[in-house]
Design a protein around this motif. Structure first.
Motif, mmCIF file in Angstrom:
data_model
loop_
_atom_site.group_PDB
_atom_site.id
_atom_site.type_symbol
_atom_site.label_atom_id
_atom_site.label_comp_id
_atom_site.label_asym_id
_atom_site.label_seq_id
_atom_site.Cartn_x
_atom_site.Cartn_y
_atom_site.Cartn_z
ATOM 1 N N GLY A 27 0.815 -1.202 0.000
ATOM 2 C CA GLY A 27 0.000 0.000 0.000
ATOM 3 C C GLY A 27 0.852 1.257 0.000
ATOM 4 N N PHE A 28 0.258 2.336 -0.432
ATOM 5 C CA PHE A 28 0.963 3.604 -0.525
ATOM 6 C C PHE A 28 0.697 4.511 0.668
ATOM 7 C CE2 PHE A 28 0.544 2.083 -4.874
ATOM 8 C CZ PHE A 28 1.813 2.307 -5.382
ATOM 9 N N LEU A 29 -0.389 4.274 1.400
ATOM 10 C CA LEU A 29 -0.756 5.118 2.533
ATOM 11 C C LEU A 29 -0.793 4.287 3.800
ATOM 12 C CD1 LEU A 29 -3.686 7.147 0.891
ATOM 13 C CD2 LEU A 29 -1.305 7.861 1.165
ATOM 14 N N ASP A 30 -0.295 4.861 4.886
ATOM 15 C CA ASP A 30 -0.349 4.207 6.197
ATOM 16 C C ASP A 30 -1.593 4.733 6.918
ATOM 17 O OD1 ASP A 30 -0.016 3.131 8.697
ATOM 18 O OD2 ASP A 30 2.138 3.504 8.776
ATOM 19 N N TYR A 31 -2.688 3.986 6.793
ATOM 20 C CA TYR A 31 -3.966 4.466 7.326
ATOM 21 C C TYR A 31 -3.983 4.463 8.848
ATOM 22 C CZ TYR A 31 -5.430 3.809 2.506
ATOM 23 O OH TYR A 31 -5.517 3.890 1.150
ATOM 24 N N LEU A 32 -3.336 3.496 9.473
ATOM 25 C CA LEU A 32 -3.310 3.456 10.934
ATOM 26 C C LEU A 32 -2.544 4.652 11.493
ATOM 27 C CD1 LEU A 32 -2.728 -0.346 11.615
ATOM 28 C CD2 LEU A 32 -4.727 1.001 12.257
ATOM 29 N N ASP A 33 -1.404 4.958 10.902
ATOM 30 C CA ASP A 33 -0.638 6.126 11.341
ATOM 31 C C ASP A 33 -1.431 7.408 11.105
ATOM 32 O OD1 ASP A 33 2.290 6.998 12.166
ATOM 33 O OD2 ASP A 33 1.634 8.362 10.581
ATOM 34 N N GLU A 393 -5.018 -1.144 -1.291
ATOM 35 C CA GLU A 393 -5.494 -0.034 -0.460
ATOM 36 C C GLU A 393 -6.813 -0.390 0.203
ATOM 37 O OE1 GLU A 393 -3.603 2.666 0.048
ATOM 38 O OE2 GLU A 393 -2.116 1.697 -1.249
ATOM 39 N N LEU A 394 -7.667 -1.091 -0.520
ATOM 40 C CA LEU A 394 -8.976 -1.487 0.000
ATOM 41 C C LEU A 394 -8.825 -2.392 1.217
ATOM 42 C CD1 LEU A 394 -12.001 -1.135 -0.862
ATOM 43 C CD2 LEU A 394 -11.795 -3.343 -1.979
ATOM 44 N N VAL A 395 -7.967 -3.386 1.110
ATOM 45 C CA VAL A 395 -7.757 -4.314 2.228
ATOM 46 C C VAL A 395 -7.154 -3.581 3.427
ATOM 47 C CG1 VAL A 395 -6.377 -6.295 2.975
ATOM 48 C CG2 VAL A 395 -7.569 -6.361 0.780
ATOM 49 N N ASN A 396 -6.199 -2.682 3.193
ATOM 50 C CA ASN A 396 -5.572 -1.954 4.289
ATOM 51 C C ASN A 396 -6.548 -1.035 5.006
ATOM 52 O OD1 ASN A 396 -3.081 -3.142 3.931
ATOM 53 N ND2 ASN A 396 -2.263 -1.503 2.653
#
Length: 536
Positions: A27-33, A393-396
């Protein structure tokens, strides 16, 4: 990582960054961060809202890429491989259960492969595959029976339901054991190959029995209606928008005009005729379509020029390889520096630019080159990389939402991921039924999901084995998995018994039963997730 919400809000960011379990692979984005570090705790609702909107947009990206770029190129490849040659009369069903099934199930399969790549998100794949199976075989199949009562094709229905029940039982056993080995993963793919051979053999026997070499349209060889309401073009970078308004006499257009016309995703005459909600949805799709037009070529065998757009196709020689190297492993390979000096993306840019210049000089705007079919393979690869990137990205983001709301991956898979991946099939099947083709739509409900479960689980686990270890652990993350597997098996048994019991004549009572069954299942699943119902 689920423990993060149990800590004080001031400790969220430190917990996320120091816990290895909170790292999102790919993934390109760290959604948790982003949600726990970038946004302050008081703005958590705003972050969740933005993530939900981005999730919806990812489904739009998946749908547009699969429908207008992946499937048309897949069709062009099958044509170039002469899969529709009349010399081999069985290629129509073979095309249906391979290329057509892959095109229709691409978002589901790519999502499953991405989810299986990480043991922490394997529950998403199981939930999505089983959840989509329950949804399609109850809500969609029941909706078809409600919209247009009909008589189902007996032999294709029984064949598909039996194969699907075997696939579900095999998955149930794998989940019970808690692991899947190399032989079992290959068994999934082998079962699909056996299914394809069975379809071809059944079609051959049916045609021999008829004696005239012709068979009525089966589930994978439909005769599409010719009086369908005005449809969207299959390939968006073809200048199809406004095809009816082209002059009768060909004119010599400049390369710049061809490029700007091919890059326009809008037909302004159609825009004025359409209702406001269509225009609103189209406005959301335009940025996606524009980026896809720039990076993914589309070959259309039905056009005289095969959709050859010389300046744009030469640009694709540069943009498509760049897209592939920059999206593979989230850009890890593209950013790698050769000998620590020159990046891979720079080398790809140089080689692709030289090749694009050669093709531009040696071709003309009016006639496609003999090797134009190669662009179909390039477009197939580029669109597959787009789908894979969107699925990652969807899974993340689904895993992030699960951590925020303390939900299991299984419930997210059977609801959001399953609904998002099935919504396109739902509308297309119901529209097909309204147009007078309910048998075709009903057969697609059971035939298409066989590909998703067998190839999704088999290929997803097989790819994980080749990259890490010779087995994949599939430990259920909640009791909901067993509810889901049991509900899918029960719905298939219900259809397997009741449809022949009604002499394959399906009406509104059958449709209402299926939809009611899904609502009851959904209530039980949610009550199980929130621990209102306990299973020992």
């Amino acid at each position: 990582c689920w423990e993060v919400r149990k800590h004080n809000s001031s400790e969220w960011c430190h917990f996320i960054r120091s816990n290895p379990d909170c790292r999102l692979d790919g993934g390109f984005l760290d959604y948790l961060d982003g949600v726990f570090c970038v946004f302050p705790p008081r703005l958590l609702p705003l972050a969740v809202t933005l993530y939900a909107l981005w999730l919806l947009y990812l489904f739009i990206i998946l749908g547009v890429t699969a429908e207008k770029f992946f499937c048309p190129n897949l069709s062009a490849i099958s044509t170039n491989l002469k899969l529709e040659d009349k010399v081999f009369s069985l290629t129509s069903p073979l095309h249906g259960v391979t290329f057509l099934a892959f095109g229709n199930g691409a978002p589901d399969v790519f999502s499953a492969v991405v989810a299986f790549s990480d043991p922490r998100t394997a529950g998403l794949a199981i939930g999505a595959i089983f959840g989509a199976g329950v949804f399609v075989t109850t809500v969609v199949a029941g909706g078809i029976a409600l919209v247009k009562p009909f008589t189902a094709a007996s032999r294709p229905f029984l064949r598909d339901v039996i194969f699907y029940m075997v696939a579900v039982f095999l998955t149930f056993v794998v989940l019970y054991v808690g692991r899947i080995r190399l032989g079992e993963a290959l068994g999934y793919l082998g079962l699909y190959v056996f299914y394809v051979l069975t379809v071809v053999l059944c079609t051959w026997i049916h045609r021999r029995q008829r004696g005239d070499g012709l068979a009525p349209p089966g589930p994978w060889e439909p005769e599409m209606p010719t009086d369908v309401e005005e449809a969207e073009p299959s390939g968006t970078n073809s200048g199809d928008y406004g095809e009816e308004y082209r002059p009768l006499l060909p004119s010599q257009d400049s390369s710049l005009h061809i490029l700007t016309t091919a890059l326009s995703p809008l037909d302004y005459r159609k825009w004025r005729r359409k209702p406001w909600y269509w225009r609103l949805f189209k406005a959301f799709k335009v940025p996606v379509e524009l980026v896809l037009l720039l990076t993914v070529p589309v070959v259309d065998p039905d056009k005289d020029d095969l959709n050859w757009k010389r300046p744009l196709n030469c640009l694709h020689i540069l943009t498509s390889p760049l897209l592939c190297v920059l999206t593979l492993k989230s850009g890890a390979y593209g950013l790698y520096q050769i000998q620590g000096i020159f990046p891979v993306w720079g080398l790809v840019t140089l080689v692709a630019s030289a090749l694009a210049l050669i093709i531009f000089i040696t071709t003309s705007n009016e006639e496609p080159p003999k090797y134009h079919c190669v662009f179909a393979f390039l477009g197939f690869l580029a669109s597959a990389m787009w789908i894979n990137a969107a699925a990652t990205e969807l899974v993340n983001i689904l895993r992030t939402l699960g951590i925020i709301f303390q939900l299991s991956n299984t419930v997210l898979g059977l609801t959001l991921l399953a609904w998002g991946n099935s919504i396109g099939d739902t509308f297309s099947d119901l529209t097909m039924a309204r147009q007078g083709y309910p048998r075709m739509a009903f057969s697609a409900c059971f035939g298409g999901i066989i590909f998703n479960i067998l190839v999704g689980v088999g290929l997803g686990c097989l790819l994980q084995m080749t990259s890490s270890q010779p087995l994949v652990k599939l430990e259920p993350d909640s009791p909901l998995v067993w509810v889901l597997a049991g509900a899918l098996g029960l719905s298939l048994v219900f259809s397997f018994v009741t449809v022949p019991g009604q002499c394959f004549q399906l009406g509104k009572a059958y449709g209402l039963c299926l939809i009611s069954y899904y609502l009851v299942f959904l209530c039980v699943a949610l009550l199980t997730e929130f621990r209102v119902i306990h299973f020992s």
